[in-house]
Design an enzyme around this catalytic site. Structure first.
Site, mmCIF file in Angstrom:
data_model
loop_
_atom_site.group_PDB
_atom_site.id
_atom_site.type_symbol
_atom_site.label_atom_id
_atom_site.label_comp_id
_atom_site.label_asym_id
_atom_site.label_seq_id
_atom_site.Cartn_x
_atom_site.Cartn_y
_atom_site.Cartn_z
ATOM 1 N N GLU A 106 -7.990 -6.610 -0.818
ATOM 2 C CA GLU A 106 -8.603 -7.753 -0.127
ATOM 3 C C GLU A 106 -9.821 -7.372 0.708
ATOM 4 O OE1 GLU A 106 -4.712 -10.553 0.566
ATOM 5 O OE2 GLU A 106 -4.988 -8.898 1.964
HETATM 6 C C1 TNX Z 1 -1.391 -10.059 0.726
HETATM 7 S S1 TNX Z 1 -0.905 -7.938 -0.951
HETATM 8 C C2 TNX Z 1 -1.718 -8.888 1.383
HETATM 9 C C3 TNX Z 1 -1.255 -8.675 2.751
HETATM 10 C C4 TNX Z 1 -0.493 -9.853 3.285
HETATM 11 C C5 TNX Z 1 0.390 -10.418 2.223
HETATM 12 C C6 TNX Z 1 1.254 -11.531 2.704
HETATM 13 C C7 TNX Z 1 -1.862 -7.231 -0.259
HETATM 14 C C8 TNX Z 1 -2.170 -5.980 -0.873
HETATM 15 N N1 TNX Z 1 -2.347 -7.811 0.820
HETATM 16 O O1 TNX Z 1 -2.341 -8.362 3.576
HETATM 17 O O2 TNX Z 1 0.267 -9.411 4.362
HETATM 18 O O3 TNX Z 1 -0.393 -10.862 1.159
HETATM 19 O O4 TNX Z 1 2.125 -11.950 1.715
#
Ligand code: TNX
Length: 483
Positions: A295
Site C-alpha cells: 500500500e
Molecule cells: C490491509 S494487507 C493492510 C493493512 C490493514 C489491513 C486491514 C496489507 C498488506 N495492508 O495495513 O491493517 O488491510 O484489514
C-alpha cells in the site's frame, strides 16, 4: 469413533480400546523442547509426576528420535496401544508436532492451567503425519494497537496446538513503532507513544523481543519480524523527520492507509534502513526479515522500484531471506528465494507482476484477505473487525485451495494475519481467532481434501478445549451450534 484432530493427519487408523494415564505412568524422551513441553503440559493439567521408568522397563509414554528420515523435519508417527504411547520422529521438531496431536487425543481438561482428576484416557490409535506446507504462519499487528510480551505469549499458546510454525510480527506502522532500536531512541521514546485512537502505545525493549523469540523457539515457531517500508511509516518519520519530505510529520492515530512515504531520494533514508535491518537481523535467529512494501499509494511506481532496489540488498547482505507483501512483485532484481505474501481477495484478478515474479522463482505465502484475514468480521453484525474484504465466515476461511490462486506458482504456505485497528485486548484477539484459526491450520498442514461437515464436527469438539484453556470470548458461530 475417529478422534477430533485439527489439522487432520495424513493417515489415521483407529483402534479399539483406550489407555489410561494414572499415577503409575512414566515418561522418557530425549532432552529438548518437545520433552520439556510435554512434561510441563502433563504435569500442569494432571498433577501426576510422570517419572522416568525403572531401568529395563518400558515407559508408558516414550518419545524417540528413531523415526525414518523420510518423515522429514516435521513428520512423526504416533501410536497409542495397550503397551503405551509411542511418539517417533526424525527430529525433535517432529516430536514436538506429535506432542500437539497427543494433546488433542487427551480429554479437554489437558488444556487447563490447574490440575484436575481425569481420568486421562487416550484412545488406541495409529497416526502417520507430516505437513503439506513448510510455512504455516500467523501474523499479529502490534502497531495499530500494542500487545505486550504476556499477550504475545498468550497468542503463541493459542497457535501452537494447531501446528503453526511461523509468527510474523508487524512491528511498525503509521500509528506506532514497537521495537526499541539502539541507534534510534526516538523511534520508541516518541514513535511508540500512541496507537489507533490515541495513547497509550507501547513497545518491546530488545530484551522483550528476545524473550518472545526464545518463547517462540521453545515451541518451534520462527519469528519473522516486519518493518514496513516505504509506506506505513508515519511513526518513524515523526520520530526522525529527516526520513520524510514533509515539514514536521505528526504522529497518527487514524485508520487510513497509503498516505505516508519515506524520502525515497535521500541517502540518509537508506543509512537509517541499513542500521534498522542490521539491528533487526542481529536480534532475529530465524532466516527471514519482512520489509512490508504494501500500500505505498503515495509512491510512484518508479520511486517504488528505486526504493526496493536499494533496500532488498540490505536484507540479503545479512544472509536473511526477504519476505514482502505482494506489491513488491513489481520490484526489479528480486533476490532468489524471496517470499511474496499474497493478500488481495481471491475475487480479484492476480496482478501480472505477481504471476511473472512467481514464474521467475518467487515463493508465495498465501494470505488472501477474503479467506484468512482474521481481522475481517464474521458476519454483518460482528462488533469487532473490519469488512473491506467482505465478511469472512468460519466456513470461508476453511474451504479454499492455496494452489488455485496463482497457477504454476510455488506455494511456500499459508499465513493468517490479525490486524488490530479495532482490537484492543487479548480477549478481542481470541474473538477473531476462534473458531477460524483451526481451519486455517488445516488448510496449511493437511493435504487431505477439505470436508466441511467433518471440520465443523471437530470444531464443535474443540470448544471444550478452548474453554478449559481460558479462551472464553470465541465467536459463537452459527456453524458451531447447527447440527
Ligand atoms: C490491509 S494487507 C493492510 C493493512 C490493514 C489491513 C486491514 C496489507 C498488506 N495492508 O495495513 O491493517 O488491510 O484489514
Amino acid at each position: 469413533m475417529e478422534p477430533n484432530l485439527i489439522p487432520v493427519p495424513r493417515a489415521l487408523l483407529p483402534g479399539t480400546g483406550e489407555l489410561v494415564l494414572d499415577g503409575r505412568a512414566t515418561l522418557t524422551a530425549p532432552d529438548g523442547p518437545a520433552a520439556a513441553f510435554l512434561r510441563a503440559l502433563l504435569t500442569r493439567a494432571t498433577g501426576l509426576p510422570f517419572p522416568a521408568p525403572e531401568p529395563g522397563t518400558p515407559a508408558t509414554v516414550a518419545l524417540t528420535l528413531d523415526g525414518p528420515p523420510s518423515l522429514g523435519r516435521e513428520g512423526y508417527l504416533l501410536d497409542v496401544a495397550e503397551g503405551g504411547v509411542r511418539l517417533r520422529a526424525h527430529t525433535d521438531e517432529g516430536l514436538f508436532r506429535a506432542v500437539q496431536t497427543l494433546r488433542q487425543l487427551l480429554p479437554p481438561q489437558i488444556e487447563s492451567p490447574t490440575p484436575s482428576a481425569g481420568p486421562w484416557t487416550l484412545p488406541y490409535v495409529a497416526v502417520e503425519d507430516g505437513p503439506r506446507y513448510a510455512w504455516r504462519g500467523v501474523m499479529l499487528d502490534v502497531a495499530r494497537h500494542f500487545f505486550d510480551v504476556a499477550a504475545v505469549k498468550g497468542f503463541i499458546d493459542r497457535v501452537v496446538p494447531y501446528k503453526f510454525n511461523v509468527l510474523h510480527l508487524h512491528l511498525s506502522d503509521d500509528q506506532g513503532w514497537r521495537l526499541e532500536m539502539a541507534g534510534y531512541p526516538r523511534l520508541t521514546e516518541h514513535g511508540s507513544t500512541t496507537a489507533v485512537g490515541g495513547p497509550p502505545g507501547g513497545f518491546f525493549t530488545q530484551d522483550d523481543f528476545k524473550e518472545i523469540v526464545a518463547y517462540a523457539a521453545e515451541r518451534y515457531l520462527t519469528v519473522v519480524p516486519e518493518i514496513d517500508v516505504p509506506g506505513h511509516t508515519q511513526a518513524a518519520m515523526s520520530s526522525y523527520p529527516f526520513l520524510s519530505t514533509q515539514e514536521a510529520p505528526e504522529l497518527y492515530e487514524g485508520v487510513e492507509v497509503g498516505f505516508s512515504e519515506l524520502a525515497i531520494h535521500r541517502d540518509s533514508t537508506y543509512a537509517f534502513l541499513d542500521d534498522v535491518f542490521g539491528e533487526l537481523s542481529a536480534l532475529t535467529p530465524g532466516g527471514f526479515l519482512h520489509i512490508g512494501g504494501d500500500e505505498a499509494l503515495s509512491t510512484t511506481p518508479e520511486d517504488y522500484a528505486h526504493f526496493m532496489s536499494r533496500v532488498l540488498p540490505l536484507v540479503g547482505e545479512r544472509g536473511k531471506t526477504v519476505v514482502a507483501w505482494q506489491e513488491a512483485a513489481s520490484a526489479p532484481g528480486l533476490p532468489p528465494g524471496v517470499h511474496l505474501q499474497y493478500w488481495r481477495p481471491t475475487s480479484e484478478d492476480v496482478p501480472d507482476a505477481l504471476t511473472a515474479a512467481a514464474r521467475a522463482g518467487a515463493k508465495l505465502v498465501m494470505s488472501p484477505a477474503d479467506r484468512v484475514y482474521l481481522d475481517q468480521k464474521y458476519a454483518e453484525d460482528t462488533e469487532l473487525g473490519l469488512k473491506w474484504a467482505g465478511t469472512v465466515s468460519v466456513r470461508q476461511s476453511y474451504e479454499w485451495d492455496p494452489e488455485a490462486l496463482v497457477p504454476g506458482a510455488e506455494v511456500a504456505g499459508v499465513e493468517a494475519p490479525l490486524w488490530t485497528e479495532t482490537l484492543h485486548t487479548p480477549d478481542d484477539l481470541d474473538h477473531m481467532l476462534f473458531p477460524r484459526l483451526p481451519g486455517v491450520a488445516d488448510v496449511a498442514w493437511s493435504a487431505a481434501p477439505r470436508d466441511w461437515d467433518s471440520h465443523a464436527r471437530r470444531l464443535r469438539a474443540h470448544t471444550a478445549r478452548w474453554e478449559a484453556a481460558g479462551i472464553t470470548t470465541y465467536y459463537r458461530a452459527p456453524e458451531l451450534t447447527e447440527d
